[in-house]
Design an enzyme around this catalytic site. Structure first.
Site, PDB file in Angstrom:
ATOM      1  N   GLY A  84       0.860  -1.187   0.000  1.00  0.00           N
ATOM      2  CA  GLY A  84       0.000   0.000   0.000  1.00  0.00           C
ATOM      3  C   GLY A  84       0.895   1.234   0.000  1.00  0.00           C
ATOM      4  O   GLY A  84       2.085   1.148   0.274  1.00  0.00           O
ATOM      5  N   ASP A 110      -7.736   9.515  11.517  1.00  0.00           N
ATOM      6  CA  ASP A 110      -7.828   9.240  10.073  1.00  0.00           C
ATOM      7  C   ASP A 110      -8.554   7.913   9.894  1.00  0.00           C
ATOM      8  O   ASP A 110      -8.186   7.083   9.066  1.00  0.00           O
ATOM      9  CB  ASP A 110      -6.431   9.181   9.434  1.00  0.00           C
ATOM     10  CG  ASP A 110      -6.524   9.282   7.901  1.00  0.00           C
ATOM     11  OD1 ASP A 110      -5.565   8.870   7.206  1.00  0.00           O
ATOM     12  OD2 ASP A 110      -7.583   9.730   7.399  1.00  0.00           O
TER      13      ASP A 110
END
Ligand SMILES: Cc1ccnnc1
Length: 289
Positions: free
Chosen positions: A19, A138
């Protein structure tokens, strides 16, 4: 904080990219001594303060400090930290089950008991970090992952504490970072933040796989979040139990009425009788958005 000055490649074989994000890249790595797999999070450190590229070393130190403080089954574990010239590498527990979001999207329907199991694990992770005065800031589908693809029920791991913050008593904290359609209203209104920001919007996403505030663009989405303009689109929520809707509404208020701890006590989440479980297994949550 002092990170290991050795070269990470002396200890780990660097593998495929898993990622990437605002921080840099996450790659699968293999520990040379044990052969075990981990995740290496490669962070570019900016050498001069005014540079726009890379991260401040202090923000990396903060992420490491926070990860070291939150060791919990539903939080990604930090094993090691290496530093070279302009790069810091976090050696993290490998979370290889993919994003919860994708797991849910692949299913035709999600039984409420499955949704509750997910919510329970996410809430346990949040309750743990919140009781240490840490907010994630987040929290969004990409940062809620499954530890592997085989465990039943799946084991949830919260990842990416790059925007997380440790609140000191009496401190007022404001930040405008985050992701538009998953951001809490108080972040947009530049109001003092708290761990409650992690609670907002969360449960709605879990149930319907979509952001209630999704606009055609970021500006519109942010506007919707501020206006708390959302609707329980009957098409998506027709099968959802009233108790689930009650749970969502309590979380979507401007000042979420429930902390993670209180959520775990809400009748929709807390352990129920086998009869109620059987009834829930007959009700499902519409997953096609
Ligand atoms: C993306 C990622 C992060 C941490 N651990 N495994 C995978």
């Amino acid at each position: 904080a002092v990170f290991k000055p050795e070269n990470v490649e002396d200890f780990y074989e660097i593998g495929e990219v898993l990622g990437s994000g605002h921080f840099g890249q996450v790659r699968q790595v293999r520990e040379r001594t044990s052969g075990n797999f981990w995740a290496g999070k490669f962070l570019k450190i900016r050498k001069v303060a005014c540079s726009r590229l890379g991260l401040d070393r202090s923000s990396v130190e903060r992420e490491v400090e926070i990860l070291q403080a939150v060791q919990h089954p539903n939080i990604v574990a930090l094993k090691d930290v290496f530093e070279s010239r302009a790069e810091v590498v976090l050696i993290l527990e490998l979370v290889s089950g993919g994003e919860l979001f994708d797991f849910i999207a692949e299913k035709e329907t999600l039984l409420e008991t499955e949704a509750i199991e997910f919510m329970k694990q996410i809430l346990k992770g949040l309750k743990f970090i919140h009781c240490k005065n840490i907010a994630h800031f987040d929290l969004k589908p990409e940062n809620i992952m499954l530890s592997d693809k085989v465990s039943k029920p799946p084991n949830i791991k919260l990842i990416d504490f790059g925007l997380a913050h440790l609140f000191h008593p009496g401190e007022e904290y404001k930040s405008t970072s985050g992701t538009p359609q998953y951001i809490a209203p108080e972040v947009i209104n530049c109001q003092p933040l708290s761990t409650a920001a992690d609670m907002c919007v969360l449960s709605f996403l879990r149930l319907s796989g979509l952001s209630p505030f999704q606009g055609d663009n970021d500006e519109e989405t942010l506007g919707n979040v501020i206006a708390m303009k959302y609707e329980f689109n009957e098409h998506y929520f027709s099968l959802t139990s009233p108790m689930a809707k009650d749970f969502i509404q309590k979380l979507l208020m401007k000042n979420p009425e429930m902390t993670a701890e209180e959520c775990l006590l809400h009748p929709w989440i807390k352990p129920i009788t086998p009869k109620q479980i059987a009834k829930r297994n007959r009700s499902s949550i519409n997953m096609k958005n």
